[in-house]
Write a protein that holds these residues in place. Sequence first.
Motif, PDB file in Angstrom:
ATOM      1  N   ASP A   1       1.770   1.851  -3.536  1.00 54.74           N
ATOM      2  CA  ASP A   1       0.588   2.340  -4.270  1.00 54.74           C
ATOM      3  C   ASP A   1       0.281   3.790  -3.892  1.00 54.74           C
ATOM      4  OD1 ASP A   1       0.466  -0.131  -5.347  1.00 54.74           O
ATOM      5  OD2 ASP A   1      -1.211  -0.855  -4.122  1.00 54.74           O
TER       6      ASP A   1
ATOM      7  N   ASN B   1      -9.206   1.043  -0.309  1.00 48.41           N
ATOM      8  CA  ASN B   1     -10.608   0.635  -0.508  1.00 48.41           C
ATOM      9  C   ASN B   1     -11.547   1.179   0.560  1.00 48.41           C
ATOM     10  OD1 ASN B   1     -10.276  -0.881  -2.878  1.00 48.41           O
ATOM     11  ND2 ASN B   1      -9.324  -2.510  -1.638  1.00 48.41           N
TER      12      ASN B   1
ATOM     13  N   ILE C   1      -8.704   4.583  -3.544  1.00 50.80           N
ATOM     14  CA  ILE C   1      -7.948   3.790  -4.537  1.00 50.80           C
ATOM     15  C   ILE C   1      -7.003   2.791  -3.870  1.00 50.80           C
ATOM     16  CG2 ILE C   1      -6.251   3.942  -6.422  1.00 50.80           C
ATOM     17  CD1 ILE C   1      -7.556   6.691  -7.107  1.00 50.80           C
TER      18      ILE C   1
ATOM     19  N   THR D   1       0.826  -1.208   0.000  1.00 44.87           N
ATOM     20  CA  THR D   1       0.000   0.000   0.000  1.00 44.87           C
ATOM     21  C   THR D   1       0.868   1.269   0.000  1.00 44.87           C
ATOM     22  OG1 THR D   1      -0.165  -0.234   2.390  1.00 44.87           O
ATOM     23  CG2 THR D   1      -2.062  -0.978   1.090  1.00 44.87           C
TER      24      THR D   1
ATOM     25  N   MET E   1       2.308   3.020 -13.644  1.00 45.52           N
ATOM     26  CA  MET E   1       1.806   1.684 -13.320  1.00 45.52           C
ATOM     27  C   MET E   1       2.452   0.645 -14.226  1.00 45.52           C
ATOM     28  SD  MET E   1      -2.212   2.260 -12.271  1.00 45.52           S
ATOM     29  CE  MET E   1      -2.796   2.956 -13.769  1.00 45.52           C
TER      30      MET E   1
ATOM     31  N   ARG F   1       2.588  -2.165 -11.026  1.00 47.81           N
ATOM     32  CA  ARG F   1       1.603  -2.157  -9.929  1.00 47.81           C
ATOM     33  C   ARG F   1       0.341  -1.516 -10.482  1.00 47.81           C
ATOM     34  NH1 ARG F   1       3.700  -3.795  -5.393  1.00 47.81           N
ATOM     35  NH2 ARG F   1       1.713  -3.386  -4.378  1.00 47.81           N
ATOM     36  N   TRP F   2      -0.640  -2.332 -10.778  1.00 54.11           N
ATOM     37  CA  TRP F   2      -1.851  -1.835 -11.438  1.00 54.11           C
ATOM     38  C   TRP F   2      -2.896  -1.496 -10.384  1.00 54.11           C
ATOM     39  CZ3 TRP F   2      -1.604  -0.304 -16.306  1.00 54.11           C
ATOM     40  CH2 TRP F   2      -0.514  -0.765 -17.063  1.00 54.11           C
ATOM     41  N   LEU F   3      -3.156  -0.225 -10.250  1.00 45.16           N
ATOM     42  CA  LEU F   3      -4.124   0.235  -9.249  1.00 45.16           C
ATOM     43  C   LEU F   3      -5.535   0.115  -9.810  1.00 45.16           C
ATOM     44  CD1 LEU F   3      -2.248   3.493  -8.182  1.00 45.16           C
ATOM     45  CD2 LEU F   3      -2.396   1.373  -6.894  1.00 45.16           C
ATOM     46  N   ASN F   4      -6.447  -0.172  -8.894  1.00 46.06           N
ATOM     47  CA  ASN F   4      -7.839  -0.302  -9.313  1.00 46.06           C
ATOM     48  C   ASN F   4      -8.474   1.101  -9.292  1.00 46.06           C
ATOM     49  OD1 ASN F   4     -10.326  -1.298  -9.953  1.00 46.06           O
ATOM     50  ND2 ASN F   4     -10.828  -1.891  -7.841  1.00 46.06           N
ATOM     51  N   ILE F   5      -8.452   1.744 -10.443  1.00 44.93           N
ATOM     52  CA  ILE F   5      -8.929   3.140 -10.490  1.00 44.93           C
ATOM     53  C   ILE F   5     -10.222   3.255 -11.298  1.00 44.93           C
ATOM     54  CG2 ILE F   5      -8.378   5.493 -11.285  1.00 44.93           C
ATOM     55  CD1 ILE F   5      -5.432   4.817 -10.792  1.00 44.93           C
ATOM     56  N   ASN F   6     -11.226   3.889 -10.652  1.00 45.18           N
ATOM     57  CA  ASN F   6     -12.453   4.233 -11.369  1.00 45.18           C
ATOM     58  C   ASN F   6     -12.196   5.629 -11.958  1.00 45.18           C
ATOM     59  OD1 ASN F   6     -14.936   5.230 -12.074  1.00 45.18           O
ATOM     60  ND2 ASN F   6     -15.996   4.466 -10.262  1.00 45.18           N
ATOM     61  N   TYR F   7     -11.879   5.672 -13.252  1.00 38.06           N
ATOM     62  CA  TYR F   7     -11.405   6.932 -13.838  1.00 38.06           C
ATOM     63  C   TYR F   7     -12.418   8.085 -13.794  1.00 38.06           C
ATOM     64  CZ  TYR F   7      -6.965   4.897 -15.026  1.00 38.06           C
ATOM     65  OH  TYR F   7      -5.728   4.320 -14.935  1.00 38.06           O
TER      66      TYR F   7
END
Lengths: 313, 254
Positions: free
Chosen positions: B57, B212, B209, B54, B126, B131-137
């Motif tokens: 990230d 959570n 992000i 984290t 990324m 390291r692929w972040l879970n982003i709601n663009y």
Amino acid sequence: MSEVIIVENLVKKYKDICAVNDISFTVKKGEILGFLGPNGAGKTTTIKSILSLLEYEEGRIFVNGMDAKKHKHKIMSDMGAVLEGARNIYWHLSPDENINYFAGIMGLGTNKIKEEKEYLLKRLKLWDVKDKEVREFSKGMQQKTAIAAAIIHKPSILLLDEPTLGLDVETKNDIKEWIISMSKEQNKTILITSHDMAFMESICDRILIIKKGKLLSNNSMTELKDMFANKKYSITVKENFSDSDKVSFKDIGEHEIIENKDSSVLTVSLKNSKEIYNIFDILKLQNKEILDINVKENTLEDIFTNLTTDEVK
Amino acid sequence: MTYMILIINELKKLVKEIRRYYFEFISGTIVMFGIFLALFFGLKSFGGTNIEATSLDSLIIGYILWGIAMSSFQSISGMIWEESQRGTLEKLYLSHLGIEKILLAKVFANIVFNIFFNIVILFLSMLITNRWLNINYPYFILMVVVSVISLIGLGFAGGGIAIIHKKVISIFQIFSFGIIGLMALQTYPLNIFSFLPYIPGAKTLIGVIVYNQTYPLWWYGFILLNSLVYLVIGLYMFRLYDIKARRLNKLGVY
């Protein structure tokens, strides 16, 4: 002609210094009004006050009948201005891009200005260099670009602060012709400041002379010349004048005699040109041989010098 | 419609400037990205295996949010200062649309560009760090826009001050870096730091992000209100300094 700019008792102070001191004047529609004065006279301050770029302490300014303080944005839709200095445009953009940009800030899209832009670029001889960066240009071409960008929205009033400063003769003539055509063909009202007396004399309908924030004169070119209508005659005669010869000139008014080795030059200023016959009579009596006669009319520069050195005559 | 013309006008100018000075643009991007890589791999090597995922990230998203904050604040105050230095600020005042409208359009165009640019940097970050972040663009962009409004306000205030006191611009550049430190502060639940500009929104984005976390609706309302208050104060201050500048003839003095 209706009055499109009215300046009433304008006062602008910077702390204890009074840059503009109770100035009043009007500019009529279609008129080219010149603003003359030495450095620090208050010309730019007055122009900036009309454009609401300055907050003034006293007085009122009306543009197209609107109070400039109350309607500072609205009055700008019908005004264009080229301010003193070279940075009226973006140097890293081309003339085409500068014109597009300044049209944009007047709320005009590129489609709406297409014809006018082409006309201006061609009229101001910028068409062949329209895509080059302005930084590569001569001062004259930069100034022409600034002018084109300032009038792309077709204002009926144009304020030009020292538009010919540092320009070559050819560019100055281009700008002069263009200003005259804008006034005569398009009936635009133009307020212009310049140090270039010959330029001002050749284009202005009326001249304001200002010094230390005070308006010294507000007259048409004809009125100004009438005010100082004296013609200067320089008569060169063979041999010098004797003392008794000199006495005979005492009644002819303001005159000067410069004596050279074999000749003398009598310079006399006359309001009525017929008075020259009296001088010829005197010279005839003295049996003087006239070698040369030179007549000089007052220029704007002479008038300006008279006014600014002696205040109001 | 007028705003659209103004914004498109600014975007066109921006693109032309980048095209013309692409070398400066590319080198600036490389420097910014290089600093990020140094930070990321530095943290990773110093932290060794103990470093939490984290934290890495947070670094990625935090760096992007700082980049957006810095470029947004600097683009406004710096832009006003630069126009005044160039001598073109007075020309912008000559529009009948009013200086605030023109500057807001400039700011909007800059921010649209900054957000787009930083999203590209985020994607590259990324990709390189894997390291692929879970982003709601859409959520990310909306939150950034809302948060950045507060910096627009501060930028206007700063720009106004810079017209009068030209040298103050260097202090603003230091302030931009100070945002990094402020991003370590906790802004939720509501406390004194929640009233800082930009930080509550940025911290909320990191929380969503990276960790959570979820936030109540009123908190988003608070972030919006916070931004609007800074915008109103900033515009008011700009107006005050604008009047002062016109009284002292400082608009075109450079």
